[in-house]
Design a protein around this motif. Structure first.
Motif, mmCIF file in Angstrom:
data_model
loop_
_atom_site.group_PDB
_atom_site.id
_atom_site.type_symbol
_atom_site.label_atom_id
_atom_site.label_comp_id
_atom_site.label_asym_id
_atom_site.label_seq_id
_atom_site.Cartn_x
_atom_site.Cartn_y
_atom_site.Cartn_z
ATOM 1 N N SER A 351 9.140 4.203 15.164
ATOM 2 C CA SER A 351 7.870 3.637 14.534
ATOM 3 C C SER A 351 7.028 4.749 13.656
ATOM 4 C CB SER A 351 6.966 3.394 15.705
ATOM 5 O OG SER A 351 6.545 4.459 16.405
ATOM 6 N N PRO A 367 1.521 -3.768 14.987
ATOM 7 C CA PRO A 367 2.929 -4.531 14.616
ATOM 8 C C PRO A 367 3.219 -4.684 13.100
ATOM 9 C CG PRO A 367 1.578 -5.711 16.361
ATOM 10 C CD PRO A 367 0.615 -4.498 16.020
ATOM 11 N N GLN A 371 6.447 -3.090 11.147
ATOM 12 C CA GLN A 371 7.112 -4.093 10.113
ATOM 13 C C GLN A 371 7.325 -3.493 8.887
ATOM 14 O OE1 GLN A 371 8.633 -6.759 11.433
ATOM 15 N NE2 GLN A 371 9.802 -6.966 9.438
ATOM 16 N N ARG A 372 6.132 -2.972 8.412
ATOM 17 C CA ARG A 372 6.273 -2.129 6.987
ATOM 18 C C ARG A 372 7.170 -1.029 7.241
ATOM 19 N NH1 ARG A 372 1.151 -2.551 6.357
ATOM 20 N NH2 ARG A 372 0.503 -0.564 6.797
ATOM 21 N N SER A 375 10.950 -2.439 7.539
ATOM 22 C CA SER A 375 11.537 -3.128 6.462
ATOM 23 C C SER A 375 11.852 -2.428 5.307
ATOM 24 C CB SER A 375 10.138 -4.196 6.006
ATOM 25 O OG SER A 375 9.278 -3.283 5.211
#
Length: 511
Positions: A351, A367, A371-372, A375
């Motif tokens: 993370s 979150p 995700q960013r 991705s």
């Protein structure tokens, strides 16, 4: 008077002979034609000073220099010595009968000294192919060029040495290197050794499997868990390079000017570009195309530390080279192909904060940030990485243990044995040498499963929500595990271990 002297230009990993024609005529002027770049156009100043400081001079006449073929772009300062010797021969200051039998290359300093050039090895190979007697080049490049047998390679420090050679009063001797003797002086004591790694036994096992099958691997773990340390030790357990691989690797590094006073490279390269690297730096390119990091890692390891910190478009350009094991750079007038068969080792934090899934650490990433962050690594890129492994921090008891672990040399013996099995298995296939290169057809043939193993794989894929792309990867890795054991067939134990190495395919990571 017209004189022809020969140099060479490097395109990709191959050389092309350049004819430098020097004509002296009535009049005044210095004309250089044949698509030279600025470095070559400026050579007249370096040549004039170098010759004057050594008792020779440019004539006060019209000098016309043509670099043929005239439609081929020439670049760099390596033609200084070629042009200087051509001018001296055309003006009768040195004898010109023997000059056409040699390739002459080198960058001049103002006192007549010579600086190293790029691409000495491909130039020497081309000179041998075309039947030249010898090759004059700076002393700093002589070891790499002398690898080529059957060519007299003269390493020179000053333009005077070349002049005296052609006048017949020099004592210049060709450099002789026994390529096989040089190559087999391999280092059995690597700079980084797995014996220094405390704990992390499961990760060491994972790296051994990756090395044995040539599998790409990604390490996921919090800061300080040892991802970089493990990656740096991977080359120490890879099988020794073959003579052919060593020549290929040396050729690429020679083109990039990375071979510094060494002959044949006998250690596998390890390249670790920073995450701010551009696409051209990674795959190669530029106005005058040069090999990028993926080509410099050919036959070795490319380590991408902090993978999600790389720009997404930079990572995406690696997809085709990972599949084809070569990279093609196209320009309007020419196309260059560089080999790029390497092992990709990537590392990443789970993370942005680095401690996702760690119950003892505070959650510092939302979150949306997670995700960013994740991705940036696309599915198609992950599809080309066989092994995903989570690295956990080493407990204090293991860190404080003074006993050494298993050495890289011991691990390398097992890896080499497994690679030999694969070489025998794939000897009838031209472009397949180890398990990671297997296509679907070979996977079906060499990774056939019994009923129990097939059911185990099916259950694991359903329960762990593994994606479809994991199927072939698991079979490839299980084949390598079987090879390390010397097993003829893949069984359920090999499958169950391979399933552990697909962390990022599980639901909740990138889904």
């Amino acid at each position: 008077m017209l004189v022809k002297v020969f140099g060479s230009a490097v395109f990709g990993v191959d050389a092309t002979t350049i004819t430098v024609e020097v004509n002296i005529d009535k009049g005044i002027g210095y004309h250089l034609v044949g698509l030279p770049d600025n470095a070559i156009k400026e050579s007249s100043y370096r040549i004039a000073a170098a010759l004057k400081n050594n008792g020779y001079q440019l004539p006060g006449k019209k000098i016309t220099i043509n670099m043929a073929p005239a439609d081929l772009r020439k670049e760099g300062s390596a033609y200084d010595l070629t042009i200087a010797i051509g001018i001296l021969a055309a003006t009768g200051q040195i004898k010109s009968e023997e000059i056409g039998k040699y390739i002459i290359m080198g960058e001049l300093s103002l006192d007549g000294g010579l600086h190293p050039i790029k691409g000495a090895l491909p130039i020497a190979i081309k000179a041998k192919e075309e039947g030249y007697t010898g090759f004059f080049l700076p002393k700093g490049n002589v070891k790499e060029a002398a690898i080529v047998a059957g060519l007299d390679v003269y390493g020179v420090e000053n333009v005077l040495e070349v002049i005296r050679f052609f006048e017949g009063n020099g004592t210049l001797e060709p450099t002789l290197i026994n390529t096989r003797d040089e190559f087999y002086k391999t280092l059995d004591y690597p700079e980084f050794d797995f014996a220094e790694v405390r704990g992390q036994e499961s990760i060491k096992r994972c790296m051994e499997i990756a090395a044995a099958g040539g599998h790409n691997v990604i390490l996921i773990g919090p800061p300080g868990s040892g991802k970089t340390m493990l990656a740096k030790r991977l080359p120490s357990i890879l099988p020794p390079m073959t003579l052919k691989e060593a020549l290929e690797t040396t050729k690429i590094h020679s083109v990039a000017g990375k071979v510094k006073d060494v002959g044949l490279m006998n250690q596998r390269p390890f390249r670790s570009p920073h995450h701010n690297a551009s696409s051209a730096a990674l795959v190669g390119g530029g106005s005058y195309p040069q090999p990028g990091e993926i080509s410099l890692a050919h036959n070795g390891v490319l380590f991408l530390d902090e993978l999600p910190e790389f720009k997404r478009e930079v990572l995406e350009v690696m997809r085709q080279p990972l599949e084809d094991r070569e990279v093609t750079i196209s320009r309007a007038k020419f196309t260059i192909t560089y080999p790029s068969s390497f092992m990709l080792v990537a590392s990443m934090n789970p993370s942005p904060g680095g401690y996702f899934n760690d119950p003892d650490a505070p959650v510092s990433s939302s979150p949306a940030e997670m995700q960013r962050y994740l991705s940036k690594i696309s599915g198609p890129l992950l599809d080309r990485i066989d092994i995903h492994i989570e690295v956990t921090p080493v407990p204090f008891e293991k860190l404080a243990d003074t006993r050494n672990g298993e050495s890289s040399i011991e691990i390398r013996k097992r890896v080499t044995q497994a690679r030999e099995l694969q070489s025998q298995r794939f000897e009838s296939f031209e472009n397949i040498h180890y398990n990671a290169q297997m296509s679907t057809k070979q996977i079906r043939e060499y990774c056939a499963l019994d009923e129990y193993s097939l059911q185990l794989l099916k259950t694991a894929m359903e329960r762990l929500n593994l994606s479809a792309r994991a199927y072939d990867r698991i079979l490839r890795v299980s084949r390598t595990i079987a090879d390390l054991e010397g097993a003829e067939k893949v069984n359920s134990n090999h499958i169950s271990e391979a399933i552990q190495y697909r962390s990022l395919d599980r639901e909740g990571w990138l889904g």
